[in-house]
Design a protein around this motif. Structure first.
Motif, short mmCIF file in Angstrom:
data_model
loop_
_atom_site.label_atom_id
_atom_site.label_comp_id
_atom_site.label_asym_id
_atom_site.label_seq_id
_atom_site.Cartn_x
_atom_site.Cartn_y
_atom_site.Cartn_z
N GLU A 302 56.86 76.05 79.48
CA GLU A 302 55.70 75.38 78.87
C GLU A 302 54.88 74.65 79.94
N PHE A 303 55.56 74.27 81.03
CA PHE A 303 54.87 73.59 82.11
C PHE A 303 53.77 74.49 82.68
N TYR A 304 54.09 75.77 82.79
CA TYR A 304 53.12 76.71 83.37
C TYR A 304 52.20 77.37 82.34
N ALA A 305 52.53 77.17 81.04
CA ALA A 305 51.79 77.91 80.00
C ALA A 305 50.28 77.65 80.06
N PRO A 306 49.82 76.36 80.17
CA PRO A 306 48.36 76.18 80.23
C PRO A 306 47.74 76.85 81.46
N LEU A 307 48.48 76.78 82.59
CA LEU A 307 47.94 77.41 83.80
C LEU A 307 47.86 78.92 83.64
N ARG A 308 48.88 79.48 82.98
CA ARG A 308 48.85 80.94 82.77
C ARG A 308 47.69 81.33 81.87
N ARG A 309 47.48 80.51 80.82
CA ARG A 309 46.34 80.81 79.94
C ARG A 309 45.03 80.65 80.72
N LEU A 310 44.99 79.63 81.58
CA LEU A 310 43.78 79.41 82.37
C LEU A 310 43.54 80.61 83.29
N ALA A 311 44.64 81.16 83.82
CA ALA A 311 44.49 82.31 84.73
C ALA A 311 43.85 83.48 84.00
N THR A 312 44.25 83.67 82.72
CA THR A 312 43.64 84.79 81.99
C THR A 312 42.15 84.54 81.77
N HIS A 313 41.76 83.27 81.78
CA HIS A 313 40.33 82.96 81.61
C HIS A 313 39.64 82.71 82.94
N TYR A 314 40.42 82.83 84.06
CA TYR A 314 39.82 82.47 85.34
C TYR A 314 38.71 83.43 85.72
N HIS A 315 38.91 84.72 85.41
CA HIS A 315 37.83 85.65 85.73
C HIS A 315 36.65 85.48 84.77
N ASP A 316 36.91 84.83 83.60
CA ASP A 316 35.78 84.49 82.71
C ASP A 316 34.84 83.51 83.39
N ARG A 317 35.45 82.60 84.17
CA ARG A 317 34.62 81.63 84.88
C ARG A 317 33.77 82.37 85.92
N ALA A 318 34.42 83.28 86.65
CA ALA A 318 33.68 84.03 87.66
C ALA A 318 32.58 84.86 86.99
N ALA A 319 32.92 85.47 85.85
CA ALA A 319 31.91 86.28 85.14
C ALA A 319 30.77 85.40 84.65
N ALA A 320 31.10 84.18 84.17
CA ALA A 320 30.06 83.29 83.65
C ALA A 320 29.14 82.83 84.78
N LEU A 321 29.72 82.53 85.94
CA LEU A 321 28.88 82.10 87.07
C LEU A 321 27.95 83.25 87.49
N ALA A 322 28.52 84.45 87.51
CA ALA A 322 27.70 85.60 87.89
C ALA A 322 26.60 85.84 86.86
N ALA A 323 26.97 85.74 85.57
CA ALA A 323 25.98 85.96 84.50
C ALA A 323 24.88 84.90 84.58
N MET A 324 25.30 83.68 84.92
CA MET A 324 24.33 82.58 84.98
C MET A 324 23.27 82.84 86.03
N ASP A 325 23.70 83.42 87.17
CA ASP A 325 22.74 83.74 88.22
C ASP A 325 21.71 84.74 87.71
N GLU A 326 22.18 85.71 86.92
CA GLU A 326 21.27 86.72 86.38
C GLU A 326 20.35 86.11 85.32
N ILE A 327 20.96 85.28 84.44
CA ILE A 327 20.18 84.70 83.34
C ILE A 327 19.13 83.73 83.90
N ALA A 328 19.49 83.03 84.99
CA ALA A 328 18.56 82.02 85.55
C ALA A 328 17.22 82.64 85.87
N MET A 329 17.20 83.94 86.15
CA MET A 329 15.93 84.60 86.48
C MET A 329 14.94 84.57 85.33
#
Ligand SMILES: Nc1ncnc2c1ncn2[C@@H]1O[C@H](COP(=O)(O)OP(=O)(O)OP(=O)(O)O)[C@@H](O)[C@H]1O
Length: 562
Positions: A302-329
């Motif tokens: 359980e100690f690692y569970a939030p981090l593991r869940r965060l890891a599955t969403h970590y590429h969501d952060r990368a995708a969101a940052l990338a999308a934001m650059d496109e949307i900013a245009m």
């Protein structure tokens, strides 16, 4: 007078923009994070209750009835955790929906503010991708990553404290392995954003390519280019596939790294507990009970569970940052703004529009179409604008209408000026002719619509259609001739009751009879209003008081009416 001024781009980073976008749903996001933390911390009583049950049943041999309160408390904890997880999900979903709606509205406002000339210079499929898939790419970030951030800090900390309280060695193992996880995630994350950006760009390109080809399907068939175009679409889809796989590879890699470290430290704790029970390791002052061991073993994953869940969403952060650059245009923030400098006058003799030394250039073009244009256009001033094809008549009208920002110089409009602009290629929506007219004035009565349609000679062809003004036309005016579409645009101008009419070849494609009727209607309507009419027609020029010519990028004044 209103004046066009260019706002400096905010240049905000994608991260700052994401934060600002999340502000519209700050409260549900905070509530989702709070329920995540509360649900996560409840794992402590849950593990403690399970451990206590096992200790009492297996070691203390307590009668089953005495376990009932513990089991009921365990059930209540489980139900509470499930309720919190459900509430957190609902809140996060609601936040995502609010953010999506707000962002799409801001993109729409950005497109409107940039104006039709800018929009025309973009691939419409690519714009649609930015509004659709790119906005959706933020879902994982706001719905998953953001609420988890608080959980990742709060829950492991609570577990760490509890572990130290029960067994210092277990606490130490958890403490020492914890920093490895974010370090590796960061290393993987560096490549993730660039890969996501390339994937989104490939998606934008494919969307744009596909929408363009769909629109030109008739032409593609006409010139037998079907197979070649199919190759192009196949290549764009292949590029997207390769880039999507690259993103997935990074996502899997980051999860694998985490799983590895999480499993390793759980195994270390299990080994330590096992050796302690067997008496092969003695690091404790007091003996280790079964309950304590179970408690620690339950908590370790359980100690690692939030981090593991965060890891599955970590590429969501990368995708969101990338999308934001496109949307900013296409966001509204960096758009040139029209400000009112308050020097206008209600004086009827004051010009409606006034240009001083303006230069005009299309977006992405490298040279000015027109330069050094100085003009005043007042009420009851009716001007024909002539010049060779491609010399810049439409460009000047677009700038006066506010569709094209001036490249340099100053362009001022009277405050509250109502402009009626009938472009060369009017946009007609799929729907009835009546709906298309009503765009210009939503609350127009049927009588008003019919009067404008009559004046613009729309009724000449509408009367022959099966349902008159209620006839349905296709997207972009499909089913109407070029001359008919322009008359619909002219009727829209009449309905708008403007101070200034900007008409781009309103009589092109018309037979002399219809042209004369349209010109007469324009002249009647133009009383007390200013008119600038781009035209190649001698008959149209003859009806105007003045003729201005565009030639070699400059404006030349011509004849004055007697
Ligand atoms: N979006 C654009 N990007 C770059 N150049 C453009 C764009 N739109 C028009 N131009 C160029 O600007 C110049 C002026 O075009 P414009 O449409 O104003 O000419 P015009 O005088 O109205 O022509 P016509 O009489 O044929 O309607 C042309 O050379 C055209 O190629």
């Amino acid at each position: 007078m209103s004046r066009e001024a260019t706002a400096a781009p905010t240049g905000a980073s994608a991260k700052a923009r994401l934060r600002a976008i999340g502000d519209v749903a700050r409260n549900p996001l905070r509530a989702a994070a709070a329920s995540g933390v509360a649900g996560g911390v409840l794992v402590l009583p849950q593990a403690a209750l399970i451990a206590a049950c096992l200790q009492r049943a297996l070691v203390d041999h307590a009668p089953p009835a005495t376990l009932l309160p513990l089991l009921l408390a365990l059930l209540a904890t489980l139900l509470l955790r499930a309720g919190l997880a459900w509430a957190g999900r609902r809140l996060a979903d609601r936040a995502v929906e609010t953010i999506r709606i707000d962002l799409r509205a801001r993109i729409a406002r950005g497109l409107v503010a940039r104006g039709p000339v800018w929009v025309r210079s973009q691939q419409s499929g690519a714009l649609a991708e930015r509004m659709g898939a790119h906005v959706d790419a933020l879902e994982g970030y706001f719905g998953g990553f953001v609420p988890l951030r608080a959980e990742v800090v709060g829950v492991p900390l609570a577990i760490l404290l509890a572990a130290f309280f029960v067994d210092r060695t277990v606490g130490l193992v958890l403490l020492l392995t914890m920093p490895l996880v974010p370090i590796f995630m960061m290393l993987v994350g560096w490549g993730a954003q660039a890969a996501s950006q390339r994937q989104l760009q490939a998606l934008t390109r494919m969307g744009g390519h596909f929408a363009d080809r769909l629109r030109g399907l008739g032409l593609i068939r006409l010139y037998g280019r079907g197979d070649a175009e199919l190759q192009g679409i196949r290549a764009a889809a292949e590029e997207l596939r390769v880039r999507s796989l690259r993103v997935l590879r990074i996502a899997f890699l980051s999860s694998a790294v985490l799983e590895f470290f999480a499993s390793l430290s759980v195994a270390m704790i299990a080994l330590y507990l096992g050796l302690s029970y067997l008496g092969m390791l003695d690091l404790r002052a007091t003996p280790l009970t079964l309950g304590m061991g179970v408690f620690c073993l339950l908590l370790a994953p359980e100690f690692y569970a939030p981090l593991r869940r965060l890891a599955t969403h970590y590429h969501d952060r990368a995708a969101a940052l990338a999308a934001m650059d496109e949307i900013a245009m296409v966001l509204e923030d960096d758009v040139p703004v029209v400000t009112d400098d308050g020097v206008g006058t209600s004086d009827a003799s004051a010009p409606l529009v006034s240009a001083r030394g303006i230069a005009l250039r299309h977006p992405a073009a490298t040279h000015d179409v027109l330069r050094d244009i100085t003009l005043d256009l007042g009420r009851d001033q009716h001007v024909a604008l002539t010049g060779a094809s491609g010399d810049g008549k439409s460009t000047l009208l677009e700038a006066l209408a506010g569709w094209l920002p001036v490249h340099s110089g100053s362009l001022q409009r009277a405050p509250g000026l109502r402009i009626g602009y009938a472009p060369q290629r009017p946009f007609l929506f799929a729907g009835t002719l009546r709906d298309n007219l009503r765009m210009a004035k939503a609350d127009a009565s049927d009588a008003e619509l019919e009067q404008a349609a009559e004046a613009a000679q729309v009724m000449r062809f509408a009367a022959r259609l099966p349902d008159g003004l209620d006839t349905v036309i296709g997207e972009r005016g499909f089913g109407l001739s070029g001359g008919e579409a322009r008359r619909v645009a002219l009727a829209r101008v009449f309905l708008r009751d403007p101070d200034l009419l900007l008409l781009d070849e309103p009589t092109a494609f018309l037979d002399p009879d219809t042209e004369a009727a349209v010109l007469l209607a324009i002249l009647r309507f133009a009383k007390g209003r200013g008119v600038l009419m781009a035209t190649h027609s001698d008959a149209a020029q003859a009806t105007m008081m003045q003729v201005w010519h565009v030639r070699d990028g400059r404006l030349h004044r011509g004849r004055h009416a007697p």
